[in-house]
Design a protein around this motif. Structure first.
Motif, PDB file in Angstrom:
ATOM      1  N   GLY A  52      -7.484 -20.959  41.814  1.00 37.73           N
ATOM      2  CA  GLY A  52      -7.273 -21.528  40.490  1.00 37.73           C
ATOM      3  C   GLY A  52      -7.824 -20.617  39.406  1.00 37.73           C
ATOM      4  O   GLY A  52      -7.157 -20.338  38.398  1.00 37.73           O
ATOM      5  N   ALA A  53      -9.054 -20.125  39.630  1.00 35.01           N
ATOM      6  CA  ALA A  53      -9.692 -19.254  38.636  1.00 35.01           C
ATOM      7  C   ALA A  53      -8.928 -17.936  38.519  1.00 35.01           C
ATOM      8  O   ALA A  53      -8.707 -17.430  37.416  1.00 35.01           O
ATOM      9  CB  ALA A  53     -11.142 -18.996  39.027  1.00 35.01           C
ATOM     10  N   ILE A  54      -8.493 -17.397  39.655  1.00 38.90           N
ATOM     11  CA  ILE A  54      -7.747 -16.124  39.634  1.00 38.90           C
ATOM     12  C   ILE A  54      -6.479 -16.287  38.790  1.00 38.90           C
ATOM     13  O   ILE A  54      -6.170 -15.437  37.950  1.00 38.90           O
ATOM     14  CB  ILE A  54      -7.387 -15.681  41.076  1.00 38.90           C
ATOM     15  CG1 ILE A  54      -8.650 -15.200  41.790  1.00 38.90           C
ATOM     16  CG2 ILE A  54      -6.333 -14.571  41.051  1.00 38.90           C
ATOM     17  CD1 ILE A  54      -8.433 -14.796  43.225  1.00 38.90           C
ATOM     18  N   THR A  55      -5.749 -17.412  38.996  1.00 39.89           N
ATOM     19  CA  THR A  55      -4.536 -17.657  38.210  1.00 39.89           C
ATOM     20  C   THR A  55      -4.851 -17.628  36.712  1.00 39.89           C
ATOM     21  O   THR A  55      -4.132 -17.000  35.930  1.00 39.89           O
ATOM     22  CB  THR A  55      -3.933 -19.020  38.590  1.00 39.89           C
ATOM     23  OG1 THR A  55      -3.805 -19.063  40.015  1.00 39.89           O
ATOM     24  CG2 THR A  55      -2.581 -19.227  37.960  1.00 39.89           C
ATOM     25  N   CYS A  56      -5.944 -18.296  36.316  1.00 38.55           N
ATOM     26  CA  CYS A  56      -6.312 -18.330  34.893  1.00 38.55           C
ATOM     27  C   CYS A  56      -6.605 -16.923  34.383  1.00 38.55           C
ATOM     28  O   CYS A  56      -6.165 -16.544  33.289  1.00 38.55           O
ATOM     29  CB  CYS A  56      -7.540 -19.207  34.684  1.00 38.55           C
ATOM     30  SG  CYS A  56      -7.204 -20.955  34.887  1.00 38.55           S
ATOM     31  N   TYR A  57      -7.359 -16.134  35.164  1.00 41.83           N
ATOM     32  CA  TYR A  57      -7.724 -14.787  34.714  1.00 41.83           C
ATOM     33  C   TYR A  57      -6.476 -13.896  34.593  1.00 41.83           C
ATOM     34  O   TYR A  57      -6.340 -13.126  33.651  1.00 41.83           O
ATOM     35  CB  TYR A  57      -8.730 -14.142  35.671  1.00 41.83           C
ATOM     36  CG  TYR A  57     -10.054 -14.873  35.748  1.00 41.83           C
ATOM     37  CD1 TYR A  57     -10.544 -15.579  34.641  1.00 41.83           C
ATOM     38  CD2 TYR A  57     -10.811 -14.873  36.922  1.00 41.83           C
ATOM     39  CE1 TYR A  57     -11.746 -16.257  34.711  1.00 41.83           C
ATOM     40  CE2 TYR A  57     -12.015 -15.548  36.992  1.00 41.83           C
ATOM     41  CZ  TYR A  57     -12.485 -16.247  35.885  1.00 41.83           C
ATOM     42  OH  TYR A  57     -13.667 -16.928  35.958  1.00 41.83           O
ATOM     43  N   VAL A  58      -5.578 -14.010  35.567  1.00 40.25           N
ATOM     44  CA  VAL A  58      -4.357 -13.189  35.542  1.00 40.25           C
ATOM     45  C   VAL A  58      -3.505 -13.550  34.326  1.00 40.25           C
ATOM     46  O   VAL A  58      -3.023 -12.674  33.598  1.00 40.25           O
ATOM     47  CB  VAL A  58      -3.553 -13.372  36.852  1.00 40.25           C
ATOM     48  CG1 VAL A  58      -2.163 -12.769  36.721  1.00 40.25           C
ATOM     49  CG2 VAL A  58      -4.295 -12.721  38.022  1.00 40.25           C
ATOM     50  N   LEU A  59      -3.361 -14.865  34.081  1.00 38.21           N
ATOM     51  CA  LEU A  59      -2.579 -15.307  32.917  1.00 38.21           C
ATOM     52  C   LEU A  59      -3.223 -14.792  31.627  1.00 38.21           C
ATOM     53  O   LEU A  59      -2.529 -14.297  30.735  1.00 38.21           O
ATOM     54  CB  LEU A  59      -2.503 -16.833  32.889  1.00 38.21           C
ATOM     55  CG  LEU A  59      -1.475 -17.462  33.826  1.00 38.21           C
ATOM     56  CD1 LEU A  59      -1.565 -18.982  33.782  1.00 38.21           C
ATOM     57  CD2 LEU A  59      -0.058 -17.017  33.430  1.00 38.21           C
ATOM     58  N   ALA A  60      -4.550 -14.890  31.535  1.00 40.60           N
ATOM     59  CA  ALA A  60      -5.259 -14.410  30.343  1.00 40.60           C
ATOM     60  C   ALA A  60      -4.991 -12.920  30.155  1.00 40.60           C
ATOM     61  O   ALA A  60      -4.726 -12.452  29.045  1.00 40.60           O
ATOM     62  CB  ALA A  60      -6.754 -14.678  30.482  1.00 40.60           C
ATOM     63  N   GLY A  61      -5.041 -12.164  31.247  1.00 37.97           N
ATOM     64  CA  GLY A  61      -4.791 -10.723  31.179  1.00 37.97           C
ATOM     65  C   GLY A  61      -3.370 -10.433  30.712  1.00 37.97           C
ATOM     66  O   GLY A  61      -3.142  -9.552  29.871  1.00 37.97           O
ATOM     67  N   LEU A  62      -2.401 -11.215  31.214  1.00 36.01           N
ATOM     68  CA  LEU A  62      -0.992 -11.005  30.843  1.00 36.01           C
ATOM     69  C   LEU A  62      -0.770 -11.282  29.358  1.00 36.01           C
ATOM     70  O   LEU A  62      -0.161 -10.483  28.641  1.00 36.01           O
ATOM     71  CB  LEU A  62      -0.096 -11.920  31.680  1.00 36.01           C
ATOM     72  CG  LEU A  62       0.300 -11.389  33.049  1.00 36.01           C
ATOM     73  CD1 LEU A  62       1.123 -12.427  33.799  1.00 36.01           C
ATOM     74  CD2 LEU A  62       1.104 -10.097  32.903  1.00 36.01           C
ATOM     75  N   VAL A  63      -1.289 -12.435  28.898  1.00 31.14           N
ATOM     76  CA  VAL A  63      -1.134 -12.795  27.486  1.00 31.14           C
ATOM     77  C   VAL A  63      -1.782 -11.719  26.619  1.00 31.14           C
ATOM     78  O   VAL A  63      -1.213 -11.271  25.614  1.00 31.14           O
ATOM     79  CB  VAL A  63      -1.758 -14.185  27.204  1.00 31.14           C
ATOM     80  CG1 VAL A  63      -1.731 -14.490  25.710  1.00 31.14           C
ATOM     81  CG2 VAL A  63      -1.013 -15.260  27.968  1.00 31.14           C
ATOM     82  N   GLY A  64      -2.972 -11.265  27.038  1.00 30.29           N
ATOM     83  CA  GLY A  64      -3.673 -10.223  26.277  1.00 30.29           C
ATOM     84  C   GLY A  64      -2.865  -8.942  26.213  1.00 30.29           C
ATOM     85  O   GLY A  64      -2.730  -8.328  25.145  1.00 30.29           O
ATOM     86  N   LEU A  65      -2.294  -8.540  27.334  1.00 30.54           N
ATOM     87  CA  LEU A  65      -1.497  -7.306  27.386  1.00 30.54           C
ATOM     88  C   LEU A  65      -0.273  -7.407  26.485  1.00 30.54           C
ATOM     89  O   LEU A  65       0.030  -6.494  25.713  1.00 30.54           O
ATOM     90  CB  LEU A  65      -1.038  -7.048  28.820  1.00 30.54           C
ATOM     91  CG  LEU A  65      -1.957  -6.168  29.671  1.00 30.54           C
ATOM     92  CD1 LEU A  65      -1.380  -6.038  31.082  1.00 30.54           C
ATOM     93  CD2 LEU A  65      -2.112  -4.787  29.037  1.00 30.54           C
ATOM     94  N   LEU A  66       0.435  -8.560  26.591  1.00 25.29           N
ATOM     95  CA  LEU A  66       1.630  -8.763  25.761  1.00 25.29           C
ATOM     96  C   LEU A  66       1.264  -8.686  24.281  1.00 25.29           C
ATOM     97  O   LEU A  66       1.975  -8.086  23.479  1.00 25.29           O
ATOM     98  CB  LEU A  66       2.257 -10.133  26.076  1.00 25.29           C
ATOM     99  CG  LEU A  66       3.025 -10.191  27.396  1.00 25.29           C
ATOM    100  CD1 LEU A  66       3.482 -11.620  27.676  1.00 25.29           C
ATOM    101  CD2 LEU A  66       4.239  -9.261  27.328  1.00 25.29           C
ATOM    102  N   GLN A  67       0.121  -9.283  23.957  1.00 24.15           N
ATOM    103  CA  GLN A  67      -0.313  -9.307  22.568  1.00 24.15           C
ATOM    104  C   GLN A  67      -0.623  -7.884  22.085  1.00 24.15           C
ATOM    105  O   GLN A  67      -0.252  -7.507  20.978  1.00 24.15           O
ATOM    106  CB  GLN A  67      -1.542 -10.219  22.450  1.00 24.15           C
ATOM    107  CG  GLN A  67      -2.197 -10.255  21.089  1.00 24.15           C
ATOM    108  CD  GLN A  67      -1.256 -10.842  20.034  1.00 24.15           C
ATOM    109  OE1 GLN A  67      -0.105 -11.165  20.320  1.00 24.15           O
ATOM    110  NE2 GLN A  67      -1.744 -10.925  18.813  1.00 24.15           N
ATOM    111  N   LEU A  68      -1.282  -7.089  22.921  1.00 27.47           N
ATOM    112  CA  LEU A  68      -1.586  -5.702  22.545  1.00 27.47           C
ATOM    113  C   LEU A  68      -0.286  -4.930  22.319  1.00 27.47           C
ATOM    114  O   LEU A  68      -0.156  -4.176  21.359  1.00 27.47           O
ATOM    115  CB  LEU A  68      -2.400  -5.025  23.652  1.00 27.47           C
ATOM    116  CG  LEU A  68      -3.880  -5.396  23.700  1.00 27.47           C
ATOM    117  CD1 LEU A  68      -4.559  -4.692  24.866  1.00 27.47           C
ATOM    118  CD2 LEU A  68      -4.581  -5.020  22.384  1.00 27.47           C
TER     119      LEU A  68
END
Ligand SMILES: [Zn+2]
Length: 201
Positions: A52-68
């Motif tokens: 569950g935590a890994i999914t949250c971290y991966v999603l956070a990383g993806l959103v962050g990357l897209l935003q950059l």
């Protein structure tokens, strides 16, 4: 080696406990296995990060990357939208989502650790923090006793033949499987504990 069951006084169904647990042809029932299981000699495995935590971290990383990426793209684009509030929202919004996802990930992980600690406590297992050299020695003594145990498959009782635990230890009575873990703990301290090993005065 054979041993005689103190309950049915026969030896045909008597087998050493480690052997009985390893016998794949005649597997023991799960509750019996649990009672006869060897004392744990190693501290529990360190906890990994849960799914569950890994999914949250991966999603956070993806959103962050897209935003950059969109920030980089926006610089080269004509600045059509000049509304400050809209721009602030467009820039900050995704970062708030990233922060939320990271927060949820941490919360999920903390909850998971608590659940596992509670489960270990319920099972009488020490946590990694509670594991000490004294506890390890205690478990080693219990393991020596456990290795010497026998099981009668017919009566479903454990027993220790004469001199099995220690040469001067008499044979045990028939031990109901449910009482086996406590018996191992008690016999380990009596046979190999600090008091038993201290020189007699
Ligand atoms: Zn028996």
């Amino acid at each position: 080696m054979t041993a005689t069951c103190p309950q049915c006084t026969a030896s045909d169904e008597a087998v050493a406990v480690p052997e009985a647990l390893a016998d794949a042809r005649r597997p023991l029932d799960e509750p019996v296995r649990a009672q006869l299981a060897a004392p744990l000699l190693l501290p529990p495995e360190p906890e990994g990060v849960g799914g569950g935590a890994i999914t949250c971290y991966v999603l956070a990383g993806l959103v962050g990357l897209l935003q950059l990426r969109s920030l980089v793209a926006e610089k080269s684009r004509d600045e059509e939208v000049r509304d400050a509030a809209y721009q602030a929202g467009a820039v900050l919004g995704p970062w708030i989502v990233v922060a939320l996802l990271l927060g949820i990930g941490v919360a999920v992980q903390v909850a998971r650790r608590r659940r596992r600690a509670a489960k270990a406590r319920a099972a009488g297992l020490p946590t990694r923090e509670e594991w000490s050299p004294e506890l390890r020695d205690q478990r080693k003594r219990q393991f020596r006793v456990w290795e010497a145990a026998w099981l009668c498959r017919r009566c479903l009782v454990a027993f220790f033949p004469d001199g099995a635990v220690r040469p001067d230890f008499p044979a045990s009575p028939a031990i109901p499987v449910g009482e086996f873990p406590l018996w191992v703990v008690t016999a380990a301290e009596r046979a190999f504990g600090p008091e038993a090993m201290a020189p007699r005065t």
